[in-house]
Structures are given as C-alpha cells and as structure tokens.
Design an enzyme around this catalytic site. Structure first.
Site, PDB file in Angstrom:
ATOM      1  N   LYS A  58      -9.845  11.713  12.636  1.00  0.00           N
ATOM      2  CA  LYS A  58      -9.223  10.439  13.032  1.00  0.00           C
ATOM      3  C   LYS A  58      -9.144  10.450  14.548  1.00  0.00           C
ATOM      4  CE  LYS A  58      -6.467   9.806   8.857  1.00  0.00           C
ATOM      5  NZ  LYS A  58      -5.179  10.072   8.213  1.00  0.00           N
ATOM      6  N   ASP A  60      -5.656  17.099   6.837  1.00  0.00           N
ATOM      7  CA  ASP A  60      -5.486  15.815   7.541  1.00  0.00           C
ATOM      8  C   ASP A  60      -4.314  15.942   8.514  1.00  0.00           C
ATOM      9  OD1 ASP A  60      -5.487  13.265   8.460  1.00  0.00           O
ATOM     10  OD2 ASP A  60      -4.878  12.298   6.604  1.00  0.00           O
ATOM     11  N   ASP A  82      -5.089  11.984  -2.110  1.00  0.00           N
ATOM     12  CA  ASP A  82      -4.400  12.340  -0.864  1.00  0.00           C
ATOM     13  C   ASP A  82      -2.916  12.471  -1.171  1.00  0.00           C
ATOM     14  OD1 ASP A  82      -3.516  12.763   1.674  1.00  0.00           O
ATOM     15  OD2 ASP A  82      -4.380  10.946   2.543  1.00  0.00           O
ATOM     16  N   GLU A  89     -13.580   6.362   5.180  1.00  0.00           N
ATOM     17  CA  GLU A  89     -12.611   5.487   4.498  1.00  0.00           C
ATOM     18  C   GLU A  89     -12.275   4.320   5.425  1.00  0.00           C
ATOM     19  OE1 GLU A  89      -9.066   7.792   3.637  1.00  0.00           O
ATOM     20  OE2 GLU A  89      -8.834   8.354   5.728  1.00  0.00           O
ATOM     21  N   HIS A 113       0.879  -1.176   0.000  1.00  0.00           N
ATOM     22  CA  HIS A 113       0.000   0.000   0.000  1.00  0.00           C
ATOM     23  C   HIS A 113       0.911   1.218   0.000  1.00  0.00           C
ATOM     24  CE1 HIS A 113      -4.017   1.621   0.605  1.00  0.00           C
ATOM     25  NE2 HIS A 113      -3.543   2.445   1.523  1.00  0.00           N
ATOM     26  N   LYS A 119     -10.047   6.826  -3.149  1.00  0.00           N
ATOM     27  CA  LYS A 119      -9.038   7.837  -2.814  1.00  0.00           C
ATOM     28  C   LYS A 119      -7.726   7.363  -3.417  1.00  0.00           C
ATOM     29  CE  LYS A 119      -6.961   8.993   1.603  1.00  0.00           C
ATOM     30  NZ  LYS A 119      -7.212   9.622   2.909  1.00  0.00           N
ATOM     31  N   LYS A 166      -3.738   7.588  -3.693  1.00  0.00           N
ATOM     32  CA  LYS A 166      -2.569   8.063  -2.951  1.00  0.00           C
ATOM     33  C   LYS A 166      -1.546   8.546  -3.959  1.00  0.00           C
ATOM     34  CE  LYS A 166      -3.316   7.396   1.408  1.00  0.00           C
ATOM     35  NZ  LYS A 166      -3.211   8.499   2.364  1.00  0.00           N
ATOM     36  N   GLU A 194      -6.690  16.062  -0.541  1.00  0.00           N
ATOM     37  CA  GLU A 194      -6.347  15.979   0.882  1.00  0.00           C
ATOM     38  C   GLU A 194      -4.875  16.330   1.102  1.00  0.00           C
ATOM     39  OE1 GLU A 194      -7.986  12.388   2.589  1.00  0.00           O
ATOM     40  OE2 GLU A 194      -6.465  12.338   4.156  1.00  0.00           O
TER      41      GLU A 194
HETATM   42  C1  MUC Z   1      -4.111   9.128   5.356  1.00  0.00           C
HETATM   43  O1  MUC Z   1      -3.236   9.936   5.164  1.00  0.00           O
HETATM   44  O2  MUC Z   1      -5.237   9.549   5.224  1.00  0.00           O
HETATM   45  C2  MUC Z   1      -5.877   6.712   4.980  1.00  0.00           C
HETATM   46  C3  MUC Z   1      -6.158   5.910   3.924  1.00  0.00           C
HETATM   47  C4  MUC Z   1      -4.962   5.407   3.454  1.00  0.00           C
HETATM   48  O3  MUC Z   1      -4.797   4.664   2.494  1.00  0.00           O
HETATM   49  O4  MUC Z   1      -3.960   5.894   4.202  1.00  0.00           O
HETATM   50  C5  MUC Z   1      -4.505   6.595   5.294  1.00  0.00           C
HETATM   51  C6  MUC Z   1      -3.752   7.737   5.798  1.00  0.00           C
HETATM   52 MG    MG Z   2      -4.641  11.613   4.612  1.00  0.00          MG
END
Ligand code: MUC
Ligand code: MG
Length: 371
Positions: A270, A246, A195, A324, A19, A164, A166, A221
């Site tokens: 969170k 975040d 994000d 999420e 991941h 989402k 990354k 994000e």
């Molecule tokens: C984050 O930064 O939001 C949330 C989903 C994911 O894949 O990583 C986290 C951390």
């Molecule tokens: Mg994040």
C-alpha cells in the site's frame, strides 16, 4: 519549476453500502487530497485514504493534514519537484513516521512533474509492464446471503473473480462458517481469500486457519495483531495456505524483518503505508528478492488514489495475488471528472498525463470539510 504552494483537503465520501471490517464499519470513507502548485500555476494532485479515523492505524485524516501543513509543506516549498525522491529523503530526516502524509505529498509532486512533461506517471517509475491487472472485490456487507448475492452478480458481470472476505468481527467460529458458506456458493468460480485485520490471537488463529485451509481459502491476511511477528512466523511455518502481512508491514525495514523471520510469506503493498511510491517499489523489491508473493493493496481510495496505485503497480513485474483496487466501485460519488475502467475481471491502468485523472473541483468543494 519550483513549488509555490501545498494545499490539503479532507473529504468524506459516502459508500454504496456499509463496509464491515473487524474494527470499523465504513459508511463514509475519508480521503485526503493534496495539491501542489508550481510558480507557473501548474498543478499536481494526489490522494490517500484512511479507514475509520484512528481505528485502522495511527494516520488519522486530521493528523495527516496538520502534519503536512505544519511540518512537510515548509520543507518542500521552493524546491524543484523533479527531485521528488531527494526531497522526500530530506523530509524523512526532519519528519519521523507520518507515512500517509509523506505518500500523498510525494504523489502530488510526481503528478505535477509527469503533467509538465506530458507523460503518464508510470514513465517516472521505469515504465509500464501491465496494461491491466486482476482486481478483487471485498465481500463485507456483514451478511452472508448478501455477500453471496454480491459475489454472484460480480461474476455474472465479469467484474471480479477474486473475493476477499472481511472477517474477525464477532465469534471466530461463526466467521469460519460464513467463509465456508461463501466458498460453497461460488468457490468453484472464484478465488476466496480472507482478511482478519489483526483480530485473532494465536490460539484462535491456529484453530480457524486449519478449518479455512481445509475449506479451500487461498490466502489469510493479517490474522494476528501487527506487533505479533513471532506468532505470524509460527502460523507461516505451520500452514500451507499463504499468510499475508498487511498492518505489520509498514516501512521498508519492516519488510526486511518480516522476510528474514518469515512472519508471513506474502506482502500487501500500500503506497500510503510505505510512505510513498518510491518506498513501495523498494518493498516490492524485497519481496522479489526473497520470493514472496505480492498483493496490490488498497486503503479503499477513490478514483484518483486508485489511479496512483494502479499506475505504480503497473511497473511491478508480478502480483501473485492480483490487486484489490476496487475502491471507486464502493463510492456513491466521484471526485474526478473521468472514471477508472474495469473490464473482464481486471482494472485498466489509466494513462497520463500524470495519473490521468481530472479533478472535479465542484465535487471537491462540496465534500471537503470546512470549504
Ligand atoms: C485492508 O485491511 O486490507 C482493503 C480492502 C478492504 O475492504 O479494506 C482494506 C483494508
Ligand atoms: Mg488488510
């Protein structure tokens, strides 16, 4: 009912695939479990998760454990967990920061109290508003085609229709291309967010968000480093696409400053970041008061941590961006005997008693460091 002991376990759980985030690729996720036991032997369990040791934030698994064992546990032993909010206030007077450690201790007390009363934990937070909540999946395999396959399969299974992405690792222009390809493949059936995990500077972010907004991304994000609230304000002002805070949003005080300076116009909640369930509801109240959209965030908790977040989020009126809470689906193994259920693009909020999850002690022993 008085607390007799507090035990903290560090667990490394393998994921089903790598991941990839901007700063770290997870192949094994480290979670921290806390157990509080009262004088009659009743137990409350809770979990927080961490990402990539110290690469995501200051709260490393080892520091969480040592700071609970050394500083927090002695402050709560002998206390009545029914007063978890008062106890956490007293802890905050003696222990600065350490939000992840505080969060896991508070949730364990909540689980204990709710179990002893035979009620779901959400009853202690004003009652349940949602029985289920929309749940996003994070596309982060590190490969555009694999991400597209994953998204299509997920849509087919009616698992997720919010994705989402990354981004933030490597060339920013390639990041944008990657996102646009995914939108082209599944954008008509799904909502796409990104994000950046703090990876860009303001100039890069301005260029890239322009293209992402144009391409149909529905939320960006944490594009800038956590310290750069001024830059976040300028981006929020400049673009129509929502900008979410975040990593810059930890404490309740952060939430007020971000709202005041519009250093973002939406919040990723969170429980671990905010230092517990009670604090998280306060952050949500700031968002409600200022009209910001909320996202039910995750640090990629396993089943227990996900149940805790889901139960708390079920008491918050509105999640404009959904949640999420996909964590359990990314793990190869489960540390509870029961599982979180997902149906029709939503996570089903688990019922109690407590957080409704039964710890699998064999698995805890198997995956715990040093047990
Ligand atoms: C984050 O930064 O939001 C949330 C989903 C994911 O894949 O990583 C986290 C951390
Ligand atoms: Mg994040």
């Amino acid at each position: 009912m008085k607390i007799r002991s507090v035990d903290v376990y560090i667990i490394d759980l393998p994921t089903i695939r790598p991941h990839q985030l901007a700063m770290h690729t997870i192949v094994e996720q480290t979670i921290i479990l806390a157990r509080v036991m009262d004088e009659e032997g009743a137990e409350g369990w809770s979990e927080v998760a961490t990402i990539g040791g110290a690469s995501y934030g200051e709260g490393t698994p080892e520091a969480i454990k040592v700071n609970i064992d050394t500083y927090i546990a002695p402050l709560i032993i002998g206390k009545n967990p029914v007063h978890y909010d008062k106890i956490m206030h007293e802890v905050s007077l003696n222990v600065r920061g350490n939000n992840f450690a505080k969060a896991v201790v508070e949730s364990a007390m909540v689980d204990l109290v709710a179990r002893r009363r035979n009620i779901p934990a959400y009853e202690l937070f004003g009652g349940q508003i949602h029985k289920s909540l929309p749940v996003a999946w994070t596309l982060a395999s590190g490969d555009t085609n694999k991400d597209i396959e994953e998204a299509k399969e997920s849509l087919h299974q009616k698992r997720h229709n919010i994705f989402k992405l990354k981004i933030g690792k490597g060339n920013p222009y390639k990041n944008v291309e990657h996102v646009l390809k995914i939108i082209e493949a599944v954008g008509d059936q799904a909502r796409i967010t990104v994000d950046v995990n703090q990876a860009w500077d303001e100039t890069t972010a301005t260029y890239c968000i322009e293209a992402l907004q144009e391409g149909g991304v529905s939320m960006v994000e944490q594009p800038l480093p956590a310290w750069d609230n001024e830059g976040m304000s300028r981006l929020t002002d400049r673009f129509k696409v929502p900008i979410m805070a975040d990593e810059s949003l930890n404490s309740l005080q952060d939430s007020f400053q971000i709202a005041k300076h519009r250093a973002g116009n939406s919040f990723a909640l969170k429980i671990c970041k905010h230092g517990g369930m009670t604090q998280t509801k306060k952050v949500a109240a700031i968002a409600e008061g200022v009209g910001f959209g909320l996202y039910g965030g995750t640090m990629i908790e396993s089943s227990l941590g996900t149940a805790i977040c889901a139960q708390l989020y079920s008491t918050i009126p509105k999640f404009e961006f959904g949640t999420e809470l996909f964590g359990p689906l990314l793990f190869k193994e489960n540390i509870t005997l029961n599982e979180i259920k997902y149906e029709n693009f939503e996570i089903i909020i688990p019922d109690g008693p407590g957080f409704g999850m039964e710890i699998d002690m064999e698995k805890v022993k198997h995956f715990s460091r040093g047990l």
